[in-house]
Design an enzyme around this catalytic site. Structure first.
Site, PDB file in Angstrom:
ATOM      1  N   LEU A 136      -0.861  13.529 -16.598  1.00  0.00           N
ATOM      2  CA  LEU A 136      -0.411  14.431 -17.664  1.00  0.00           C
ATOM      3  C   LEU A 136       0.764  13.832 -18.435  1.00  0.00           C
ATOM      4  CD1 LEU A 136      -0.244  18.125 -16.388  1.00  0.00           C
ATOM      5  CD2 LEU A 136      -1.515  17.238 -18.335  1.00  0.00           C
ATOM      6  N   THR A 193       2.670   4.298 -11.815  1.00  0.00           N
ATOM      7  CA  THR A 193       2.335   5.221 -10.728  1.00  0.00           C
ATOM      8  C   THR A 193       1.484   4.507  -9.673  1.00  0.00           C
ATOM      9  OG1 THR A 193       1.572   7.445 -10.217  1.00  0.00           O
ATOM     10  CG2 THR A 193       0.393   6.316 -11.989  1.00  0.00           C
ATOM     11  N   LYS A 202       3.721   0.937  -7.865  1.00  0.00           N
ATOM     12  CA  LYS A 202       5.180   1.135  -7.857  1.00  0.00           C
ATOM     13  C   LYS A 202       5.945   0.028  -7.126  1.00  0.00           C
ATOM     14  CE  LYS A 202       5.228   6.084  -8.564  1.00  0.00           C
ATOM     15  NZ  LYS A 202       5.860   7.354  -8.265  1.00  0.00           N
ATOM     16  N   GLY A 247       4.069   5.397  -0.648  1.00  0.00           N
ATOM     17  CA  GLY A 247       4.991   4.888  -1.656  1.00  0.00           C
ATOM     18  C   GLY A 247       6.077   5.840  -2.129  1.00  0.00           C
ATOM     19  N   VAL A 248       5.814   7.142  -2.125  1.00  0.00           N
ATOM     20  CA  VAL A 248       6.794   8.093  -2.674  1.00  0.00           C
ATOM     21  C   VAL A 248       7.894   8.447  -1.659  1.00  0.00           C
ATOM     22  CG1 VAL A 248       5.561  10.222  -2.065  1.00  0.00           C
ATOM     23  CG2 VAL A 248       6.999  10.187  -4.086  1.00  0.00           C
ATOM     24  N   ASN A 294       3.621  10.284  10.368  1.00  0.00           N
ATOM     25  CA  ASN A 294       2.512   9.686   9.619  1.00  0.00           C
ATOM     26  C   ASN A 294       1.363   9.361  10.552  1.00  0.00           C
ATOM     27  OD1 ASN A 294       1.577   8.725   7.038  1.00  0.00           O
ATOM     28  ND2 ASN A 294       1.680   6.662   7.895  1.00  0.00           N
ATOM     29  N   LYS A 335       3.840   2.677  10.134  1.00  0.00           N
ATOM     30  CA  LYS A 335       4.393   2.738   8.777  1.00  0.00           C
ATOM     31  C   LYS A 335       5.636   3.634   8.727  1.00  0.00           C
ATOM     32  CE  LYS A 335       1.460   3.267   5.146  1.00  0.00           C
ATOM     33  NZ  LYS A 335       0.150   3.708   4.578  1.00  0.00           N
ATOM     34  N   GLY A 352       4.465  20.197  -6.601  1.00  0.00           N
ATOM     35  CA  GLY A 352       5.047  18.978  -7.164  1.00  0.00           C
ATOM     36  C   GLY A 352       5.239  19.001  -8.672  1.00  0.00           C
TER      37      GLY A 352
END
Ligand code: ATR
Length: 265
Positions: free
Chosen positions: A15, A61, A65, A128-129, A149, A154, A232
């Site tokens: 968006l 994105t 990233k 990644g975030v 996770n 990770k 979000g």
């Protein structure tokens, strides 16, 4: 005409063009914003267009990233802390990378008057975030962050980079103040996270990084039990606000008019 692009894979759902075009119009900026789904081997070429001013501003994105990092000339301290870039532009002739996800997440909590000082937070996921969430939460002076996770390794390597971050086994649950879904589970209607809501002893905060759909099953279940839920969407809007600010030195408004335009609210 100032050219802006967002790169990601997939990118169709984004968006961001609609968001920034609204603000270009508001502030009389002659600009365009397009979506691009490049291959990994095209990244260097695309980033070089920042240097030649062929591209004025870029958003990045999933899954790029991290992979754009090596093509930057310089980066902000937040990028150094998170190893995650979502906004790129030409700063005094060089390709400069910044991260506005940290600001976006923090601002979304501030908007909802959520004070996390001395609170405990559990993050589901280690993608990644997550470093951006951790940085924002540490900045908000939380007491402790627990990362869980599916692939525990990770979560472990992520936790080693930060103070006050512990790993908790996937599927295990304790009483914390806030739970954040940072996995991709929830994008599909049928996605369900195994989460034993019955174990929680009082009203908690549930935050889902996902903004499409606006209400994931993770949030729907929490809402049924009267927990506070946040999606979000605000994080998305505020990361965009800060990116616009870095490119154009204007802080655009996140207001009802924008929401009506974006979502017909
Ligand atoms: P990346 O890991 O490449 O950065 P991401 O989309 O940012 O990708 O992250 C996806 C997250 O959702 C990961 O934490 C992933 O867990 P794994 O590290 O074990 O892959 C999580 N995830 C995706 N599908 C999942 C599933 N079916 N069950 C549990 N976790 C899932």
């Amino acid at each position: 005409m100032k050219k802006h692009i967002i790169i990601g894979k997939p990118i169709n759902h984004s968006l961001s063009p609609k968001l920034h075009e609204f603000w270009f119009k508001k502030h009389n900026i002659n600009a365009e914003y397009i979506k691009l789904e490049p291959n990994e081997n095209e990244l260097e070429n695309i980033l070089n267009k920042i240097k030649t001013n062929e591209i004025f501003g870029m958003n990045v994105t999933v899954p790029f990233k991290q992979s754009v990092l090596k093509f930057l000339d310089d980066k902000s301290d937040i990028v150094k802390q998170t190893n995650s870039v979502n906004t790129i532009y030409n700063k005094n002739g060089i390709i400069f990378g910044d991260n506005t996800d940290v600001y976006g997440f923090k601002q979304s909590l501030i908007k909802h008057r959520i004070n996390l000082k001395e609170k405990t937070v559990m993050i589901l996921g280690a993608g990644g975030v997550v470093p951006s969430l951790v940085c924002a939460l540490l900045d908000m002076k939380v007491n402790k962050i627990f990362i869980s996770n599916r692939t525990e390794e990770k979560a472990k390597s992520l936790s080693e980079n930060y103070p006050n971050v512990e790993v908790i086994q996937w599927g295990k649950l304790e009483n914390f103040d806030m739970y954040i879904n940072a996995t991709s589970l929830g994008l599909k209607d049928t996605d369900k996270i195994e989460f034993n809501y019955k174990k929680l002893n009082e009203k908690k905060i549930f935050y889902d990084i996902i903004y499409n759909p606006l209400k994931t099953n993770f949030l729907k279940e929490a809402e049924k039990l009267n927990h506070l839920i946040l999606n979000g969407r605000d994080m998305f809007l505020y990361q965009g606000q800060k990116a616009f600010n870095l490119w154009h030195n204007i802080m655009p408004k996140v207001d009802d008019e924008l929401l009506r335009y974006l979502y017909n609210d």
